[in-house]
Design an enzyme around this catalytic site. Sequence first.
Site, short mmCIF file in Angstrom:
data_model
loop_
_atom_site.label_atom_id
_atom_site.label_comp_id
_atom_site.label_asym_id
_atom_site.label_seq_id
_atom_site.Cartn_x
_atom_site.Cartn_y
_atom_site.Cartn_z
N THR A 263 19.48 -4.48 -27.02
CA THR A 263 20.90 -4.38 -27.38
C THR A 263 21.38 -2.93 -27.48
O THR A 263 22.54 -2.68 -27.85
CB THR A 263 21.18 -5.05 -28.75
N THR A 266 25.28 -1.49 -26.66
CA THR A 266 26.31 -2.54 -26.50
C THR A 266 27.70 -2.03 -26.88
O THR A 266 28.69 -2.39 -26.25
CB THR A 266 26.00 -3.79 -27.37
N GLY A 267 27.77 -1.16 -27.91
CA GLY A 267 29.08 -0.64 -28.35
C GLY A 267 29.73 0.20 -27.27
O GLY A 267 30.91 0.02 -26.95
#
Length: 553
Positions: A263, A266-267
Amino acid sequence: MFTFPNFLIDYPQICTTFSSKQTGRQGFDQFGALTLKAIMPEEKSLTITNDSNNKKTPHVLTVAGSDSGAGAGIQADLKACAARGVYCSTVITAVTAQNTLGVQDVSILSEESVAAQLKSVLSDMRVDVVKTGMLPSITMVKILLDSLKQYPVQALVVDPVMVSTSGDVLAGPSILDTFRKDLLPMADIVTPNLKETSALLGGIQLETISDMRSAAKSLHDMGPRNVLVKGGDLPSSSDAVDIFFNGKDFYELRSSRIQTRNTHGTGCTLASCIAAELAKGSSMLSAVKVAKRYVESVLEYSKSINIGNGAQGPFDHGLKLKRSVCNSSRMQVFEPSDLFLYAVTDSKMNKKWGRSITDAVKAAIEGGATIVQLREKEGETGEFLESAKACVEICRLHNIPLLINDRVDIALACDADGVHVGQSDMPVATVRALVGPDKIIGVSCKTPEQALKAWGDGADYIGSGGVFPTNTKANNRTIGLDGLRDVCLASKIPVVAIGGINLGNAKEVMELGVVNLEGVAVVSAVFDRECVAEETRKLHDLLKESVVEKVMV
Ligand SMILES: Cc1ncc(COP(=O)(O)OP(=O)(O)O)c(N)n1
Ligand SMILES: Cc1ncsc1CCOP(=O)(O)O
Ligand SMILES: [Mg+2]
């Protein structure tokens, strides 16, 4: 001039003056031509001026830090934009030594270097949207804002990066005040995670969706036009719930929480994807929705990737998604106004009038259909696929979305723009998982409950009916104008009315004037006629006459 439906802003004139009330920005608007940029009214597309020989390339400039592990930062932004079919230039603010274990070193670039990079890109290349990530010093924020005054762009997407996913600090608390006072008021959207939201709001606790809504409102009060509070870390929710607030309405955007270690980034990816969609001309809410789906899809597709030995791995932005952004795809995302006049083909009617599907589609487009669905209930799959491919080509030439009724396999095989399914067809959530984030999904709904479920499952629009009795679909309960109104009022996505609609009653339908009702879908009124183009044109003209103020009740 290349015109998409709903065009509002002429590119060279994007540097328009707005009153402080319109912009919600302080400090810039009174300077007239120094106004940062044109604002995108909610749910409207940008106008992108173009000439046919010089097709405009959507362009995002990312101002962020480099991540040597290439999962986040500048590298993620480049990959996300490439995956979304958008050009991305870069201004590097810092070089981080980073891997899946964490951040080992940070070298902040000189302010002169950042100013020079900004000038090089903005003075020469036509940038549509600027996206910011790691901004490690107050002066850098000021340099960026000064550059944007000098070289206005269409939109500013602010990802207020403060802490890396591994927990390392990338922008200290001293910058918070500058974010609040200078950067956020200039943003078209700010996309903080829970930690960043809390930091921006003085350390408040965020434990529930209701806390997120209040926080989104408080952040909005600081000046950005839209806020997306990302709830990926919310302990109390089994889904990934983000709160989108545009100053008027709140939207709870849900996606499944994907069980994966991959992850990291992801931002950055979400913010870049929002920027990319805006650069293509999408409205803010559409951009956010597509970006969220894109992130969900890449995380799902990248579950099996194994890079590095640390706790958080990167994902592959392009993996298995290449087909969905292939050259032939429509550049434009789905807009509610696409539903204005929806032509749905019928195999029996085509046979009766001795027409091919392609001739029927061509004629409907000629008459002004704004979206087409192939509803072929009989015939051979192979033959249908060949016709569908030909219709995709025709529709793409005219920038008209083409959907396939029921058959997800055919939609994928011919790269149609979407699928329409009914309550007893393949479930919407399954269709979404199969077709990916870009395709349009329509679902038939007769009740408010079905309408709410359609939104939750990831549909883009609702077909509601039969409004009037019809011979085209057997055993289909008629819901009447009252039933249609109830569905529209409950819906969170656009609605098209269907069933027994024709020249004699289309006006009555549209004059319901109810929120979310965007148009009518017709089969026999255009295809069970000798001249499809003429009947479509008559209906189009009639609908244009019946555009009314929409009411909420
Ligand atoms: C725009 C639109 N709305 C509703 C329908 C009906 O779909 P469904 O309920 O799946 O019924 P069939 O069309 O499959 O008979 C539609 N096709 N299009
Ligand atoms: C497919 C469908 N779904 C609900 S009513 C209907 C048929 C619409 O056909 P017509 O426009 O000829 O009434
Ligand atoms: Mg169906």
